[in-house]
Design an enzyme around this catalytic site. Structure first.
Site, mmCIF file in Angstrom:
data_model
loop_
_atom_site.group_PDB
_atom_site.id
_atom_site.type_symbol
_atom_site.label_atom_id
_atom_site.label_comp_id
_atom_site.label_asym_id
_atom_site.label_seq_id
_atom_site.Cartn_x
_atom_site.Cartn_y
_atom_site.Cartn_z
ATOM 1 N N GLU A 121 -48.551 -22.363 37.210
ATOM 2 C CA GLU A 121 -48.446 -22.432 38.679
ATOM 3 C C GLU A 121 -48.646 -23.880 39.108
ATOM 4 O OE1 GLU A 121 -51.762 -20.172 40.080
ATOM 5 O OE2 GLU A 121 -51.110 -18.360 39.056
ATOM 6 N N LYS A 123 -50.347 -26.907 40.819
ATOM 7 C CA LYS A 123 -51.725 -27.134 41.254
ATOM 8 C C LYS A 123 -51.665 -27.859 42.600
ATOM 9 C CE LYS A 123 -56.177 -28.951 39.754
ATOM 10 N NZ LYS A 123 -56.523 -29.618 40.995
ATOM 11 N N ASP A 125 -52.608 -29.772 45.798
ATOM 12 C CA ASP A 125 -53.644 -30.763 46.073
ATOM 13 C C ASP A 125 -54.171 -30.520 47.487
ATOM 14 O OD1 ASP A 125 -55.343 -32.819 45.722
ATOM 15 O OD2 ASP A 125 -53.844 -34.415 45.891
ATOM 16 N N TYR A 233 -53.830 -17.849 44.987
ATOM 17 C CA TYR A 233 -53.538 -17.859 43.552
ATOM 18 C C TYR A 233 -54.460 -16.976 42.706
ATOM 19 C CZ TYR A 233 -56.918 -21.677 44.117
ATOM 20 O OH TYR A 233 -57.986 -22.427 44.479
ATOM 21 N N LYS A 320 -52.705 -32.675 34.520
ATOM 22 C CA LYS A 320 -52.538 -33.639 35.621
ATOM 23 C C LYS A 320 -51.418 -34.616 35.297
ATOM 24 C CE LYS A 320 -56.393 -33.089 38.275
ATOM 25 N NZ LYS A 320 -56.930 -33.966 39.250
ATOM 26 N N CYS A 414 -37.559 -58.783 69.704
ATOM 27 C CA CYS A 414 -37.259 -57.457 69.164
ATOM 28 C C CYS A 414 -35.864 -57.477 68.534
ATOM 29 C CB CYS A 414 -37.326 -56.417 70.278
ATOM 30 S SG CYS A 414 -36.670 -54.825 69.775
ATOM 31 N N CYS A 417 -33.384 -54.985 70.766
ATOM 32 C CA CYS A 417 -32.939 -55.256 72.141
ATOM 33 C C CYS A 417 -33.073 -56.720 72.552
ATOM 34 C CB CYS A 417 -33.686 -54.362 73.124
ATOM 35 S SG CYS A 417 -35.397 -54.847 73.317
ATOM 36 N N CYS A 432 -42.508 -55.127 70.903
ATOM 37 C CA CYS A 432 -41.401 -55.388 71.825
ATOM 38 C C CYS A 432 -41.843 -54.892 73.203
ATOM 39 C CB CYS A 432 -40.168 -54.612 71.355
ATOM 40 S SG CYS A 432 -38.932 -54.357 72.632
ATOM 41 N N CYS A 437 -35.981 -50.323 75.292
ATOM 42 C CA CYS A 437 -35.433 -50.633 73.973
ATOM 43 C C CYS A 437 -34.924 -49.333 73.333
ATOM 44 C CB CYS A 437 -36.533 -51.249 73.117
ATOM 45 S SG CYS A 437 -36.042 -51.508 71.424
HETATM 46 S S1 IVH Z 1 -57.164 -21.337 39.744
HETATM 47 C C1 IVH Z 1 -61.276 -20.110 38.194
HETATM 48 N N1 IVH Z 1 -54.802 -22.048 40.610
HETATM 49 O O1 IVH Z 1 -57.788 -26.748 41.836
HETATM 50 C C2 IVH Z 1 -60.020 -20.861 38.398
HETATM 51 N N2 IVH Z 1 -56.665 -23.391 41.214
HETATM 52 O O2 IVH Z 1 -59.434 -28.580 40.238
HETATM 53 C C3 IVH Z 1 -59.799 -21.106 39.810
HETATM 54 N N3 IVH Z 1 -56.114 -25.278 42.676
HETATM 55 O O3 IVH Z 1 -60.901 -25.329 42.587
HETATM 56 C C4 IVH Z 1 -58.732 -22.037 40.086
HETATM 57 N N4 IVH Z 1 -53.962 -24.875 42.811
HETATM 58 O O4 IVH Z 1 -59.110 -25.329 44.458
HETATM 59 C C5 IVH Z 1 -56.126 -22.351 40.591
HETATM 60 N N5 IVH Z 1 -52.657 -22.524 41.342
HETATM 61 C C6 IVH Z 1 -53.965 -22.821 41.330
HETATM 62 C C7 IVH Z 1 -54.499 -23.932 42.016
HETATM 63 C C8 IVH Z 1 -55.867 -24.184 41.934
HETATM 64 C C9 IVH Z 1 -54.948 -25.658 43.201
HETATM 65 C C10 IVH Z 1 -57.414 -25.968 42.936
HETATM 66 C C11 IVH Z 1 -58.581 -25.041 43.167
HETATM 67 C C12 IVH Z 1 -59.597 -25.410 42.132
HETATM 68 C C13 IVH Z 1 -59.185 -26.801 41.803
HETATM 69 C C14 IVH Z 1 -59.710 -27.230 40.452
#
Ligand code: IVH
Length: 679
Positions: A121, A123, A125, A233, A320, A414, A417, A432, A437
């Site tokens: 899945e 991740k 941010d 998730y 990562k 500018c 204009c 400007c 403009c």
């Molecule tokens: S599972 C027990 N799935 O990443 C496992 N976490 O760095 C729980 N995060 O605390 C996490 N996308 O806030 C999971 N598809 C995903 C995620 C995800 C983002 C975050 C989550 C976690 C942090 C860890």
């Protein structure tokens, strides 16, 4: 409001309310989660309004989780601490393929299995949260906090339309807790930052900080204004049915009405690595930021066998992605003109592929930044497109200089204009000064319609883009000339939405001078200064006549503001704009002044001698409040004031059916500051 034939009997009302809520929930899901609406906005609004009308009629039937109750009116004093149903752990992480292979090896060994089935899945941010439901109803939402306890942010989370307040009846899930990630979509983040910069506020460093700041905001109304979203998730606690695989769980969560992100099944770690490489390119096209891929063992019995450390589960790992940095050459530096006239230098780069997209421009922000980096045209530079989304020039590779690199000077005119572009004392930006403009027009009109300015609801950027591109609107005044038939020519603008927008535009005429001044976007005139100017001048005419010296005498008005205001109103184009707005009926006086001008446009005639006033004094009173005085009765006359021994004017007034006031009534009128009802 329409007449819905509201039932009078509470049982019938309850039935209809249930029906409406279910239907609204269904359409919310279709619109917000699936982005695939089944009905028009108008039809949706009708359902929503009917529910609101019924709840107003039967307030005892309002529940906290009714779709009408998403935005709380109460400010939050302090967030309460709440305990999670199960500890919110973090994730183990790896930056390399080898790290993933080691992770897989450990699992295979422990499970005595030659190939593991994984789910991968994105991740996200963002910000991890937990949502707790009882009886299919959202009871509480909390931040991760220290993993065991977090902050109760339910009121804020309820404003997120993709979080169901009540889940679908199509699933067995009843009392349970889910985990998910709150995030701010990239486009919304950029928009939020632009408006913060315009307001002189510090922009957020990245969408994650924006989401985190928003979710902890003390005013749910403000939170509702900022578009947050969520992906769910995990199911972290469930009193009902147990699922066999993570995949099965995700499918059930989706069925329940949660927004679940894309996921993929991968047989064995090599398949995982292959998919991770594919995602490295794919991720750049998303409207949200991901910083890696989460790899999870699919089989849930295996989760129990593998268990967790105090920090992370052993059945999952986050891969990562490396930061995205590359070097390239600056071929030129161009200037962009923003809403407030701010000139932004932009480096034109020899195109590079960075994080899946072609990068050919990077903002250099302002001339101070150019100096700090000592960047020159022709320089080789290091560009990063990491968490910040927007490519940034990190540094100049000075060792690569050939000697023919050119220093860059910010223009003093500018580029769009040709008006003067000035750098006012203490400011980093050059601006400007020409309000008309063309480059500024679109953003200016949008600012004019903003909530804290003229408050024109529905005048969004997409619509404005079309209005301006189709030459329907070139400046604020044109908004007031729009007709329903014009608006309906625009894609997605139906009769109803066109009419609503016109109503909003019409309403804005009465917003008063302070909002007009803020809406005009005069450099340095924010909401606060606009209010100070309004309190001191009351009408735009008086402000336009003023001098820098007079302005500087006012508390809080410094030389920069004074100069900016005077030069704004000196521009002939700006003066014309004000005239046009006035002609369209936009009120350019303070609200107090407007209230004082209650006799505006009313024609008076006096006849006979008054006791308490001379004729001149009485006329002066009328003029003070905006009225007019003439010596003879005509078709224009609205009121005749009769004193002792009135002349023939009174007879004529009677014939014309004009309102006649005696002296006492005239005095009363001046005291009440209200027109008598018969006029
Ligand atoms: S599972 C027990 N799935 O990443 C496992 N976490 O760095 C729980 N995060 O605390 C996490 N996308 O806030 C999971 N598809 C995903 C995620 C995800 C983002 C975050 C989550 C976690 C942090 C860890």
């Amino acid at each position: 409001m329409e007449n819905y034939n509201l039932p009078e009997d509470i049982e019938k009302a309850r039935e209809r309310i249930d029906e409406l809520r279910q239907s609204i929930r269904h359409h919310n899901y279709k619109y917000y989660v699936e982005d695939n609406p089944e009905i028009t906005d108008y039809e949706y609004d009708k359902l929503f309004e009917e529910l609101k009308a019924l709840e107003e009629e039967f307030p005892e039937l309002i529940t906290e989780n009714s779709p009408t109750q998403r935005i709380g009116s109460e400010k939050i004093e302090a967030f309460e601490t709440v305990e999670h149903k199960a500890k919110m752990l973090s994730l183990d992480k790896s930056h390399s393929e080898q790290g993933l292979r080691d992770f897989d090896k450990r699992i295979r060994k422990r499970l005595h299995n030659s190939q593991i089935e994984y789910i991968i899945e994105p991740k996200i941010d963002g910000l991890g949260i937990a949502l707790y439901y009882e009886d299919k109803t959202l009871l509480r939402g909390a931040t991760r906090g220290n993993g065991a306890k977090g902050e109760d942010i339910t009121a804020n989370l309820k404003t997120i339309m993709t979080i169901p307040l009540k889940i679908s009846t199509e699933t067995s899930l009843t009392t349970f807790e889910v985990r998910g990630e709150i995030y701010m979509p990239v486009d919304a983040f950029q928009e939020l930052n632009n408006s913060r910069i315009d307001k002189g506020m510090e922009p957020f460093a990245n969408p994650r900080n924006a989401a985190s700041g928003t979710v902890r905001h003390k005013d749910p109304k403000e939170v509702a204004e900022r578009p947050l979203d969520i992906f769910i998730y995990a199911l972290s606690y469930n009193e009902e049915q147990k699922f066999k695989t993570h995949l099965e769980t995700l499918k059930e969560l989706k069925k329940a009405g949660f927004k679940v992100n894309e996921y993929e099944k991968a047989e064995g770690i090599s398949a995982v690595i292959h998919k991770i490489n594919q995602w490295e390119h794919k991720k750049e096209r998303l409207n949200y930021e991901i910083d890696g891929i989460v790899i999870k063992v699919n089989d849930l019995t295996s989760h129990d066998i593998l268990g967790s450390t105090t920090h992370h589960p052993r059945w999952a790992i986050a891969y990562k992605y490396p930061p995205n940095r590359k070097t390239t050459r600056i071929s030129d530096i161009e200037i962009m003109v923003g809403r407030t006239g701010k000139l932004t230098p932009v480096a034109i780069l020899e195109p590079i592929h960075l994080a899946g997209t072609k990068v050919s421009r990077a903002s250099l922000h302002n001339e101070d930044e150019i100096k700090k980096l000592d960047v020159r045209i022709g320089d080789e530079v290091l560009v990063e497109k990491a968490g910040k989304i927007i490519p940034q020039i990190i540094k100049v590779i000075k060792e690569k200089r050939q000697g023919d690199e050119k220093k860059f000077e910010m223009p003093h005119k500018c580029p769009v204009c040709g008006s003067a572009a000035k750098r006012f004392n203490g400011e980093v930006a050059r601006k400007c000064i020409n309000a008309q403009c063309p480059a500024q027009i679109k953003q200016r009109i949008q600012h004019w319609g903003e909530r804290n300015a003229m408050n024109i609801d529905g005048l969004g950027p997409k619509l404005l883009e079309k209005l301006v591109d189709n030459n329907m609107v070139r400046h604020f005044a044109d908004l007031y000339k729009l007709k329903t038939s014009d608006l309906q020519k625009i894609e997605r603008m139906g009769e109803k939405s066109s009419e609503n927008l016109l109503k909003e535009i019409e309403k804005s005429k009465q917003e008063g001078l302070a909002r007009v001044l803020y809406g005009l976007g005069i450099p340095y005139v924010g909401e606060h200064i606009a209010r100070i100017l309004t309190e001191n001048f009351h009408t735009i005419d008086k402000l336009m006549e003023t001098s820098e010296i007079r302005l500087k005498q006012i508390n809080e008005i410094g030389p920069e503001i004074a100069q900016s205001v005077v030069s704004f109103f000196k521009e002939e184009k700006n003066r014309e704009l004000i005239e046009q707005l006035k002609k369209e009926g936009v009120k350019m006086e303070s609200k107090e002044y407007q209230r004082e001008q209650f006799l505006e446009g009313i024609y008076f005639v006096f006849t006979g001698a008054l006791d308490k006033y001379t004729r001149n004094e009485a006329s002066e009173e009328v003029r003070k409040f905006g009225g007019r005085v003439s010596s003879s009765v005509s078709k224009k006359t609205d009121i005749i004031v009769r004193g002792k021994n009135p002349g023939s004017k009174l007879e004529k007034a009677k014939e014309e059916g004009i309102t006649i006031l005696n002296e006492e009534q005239f005095i009363q009128l001046l005291e009440d500051k209200k027109m008598p009802s018969q006029v």
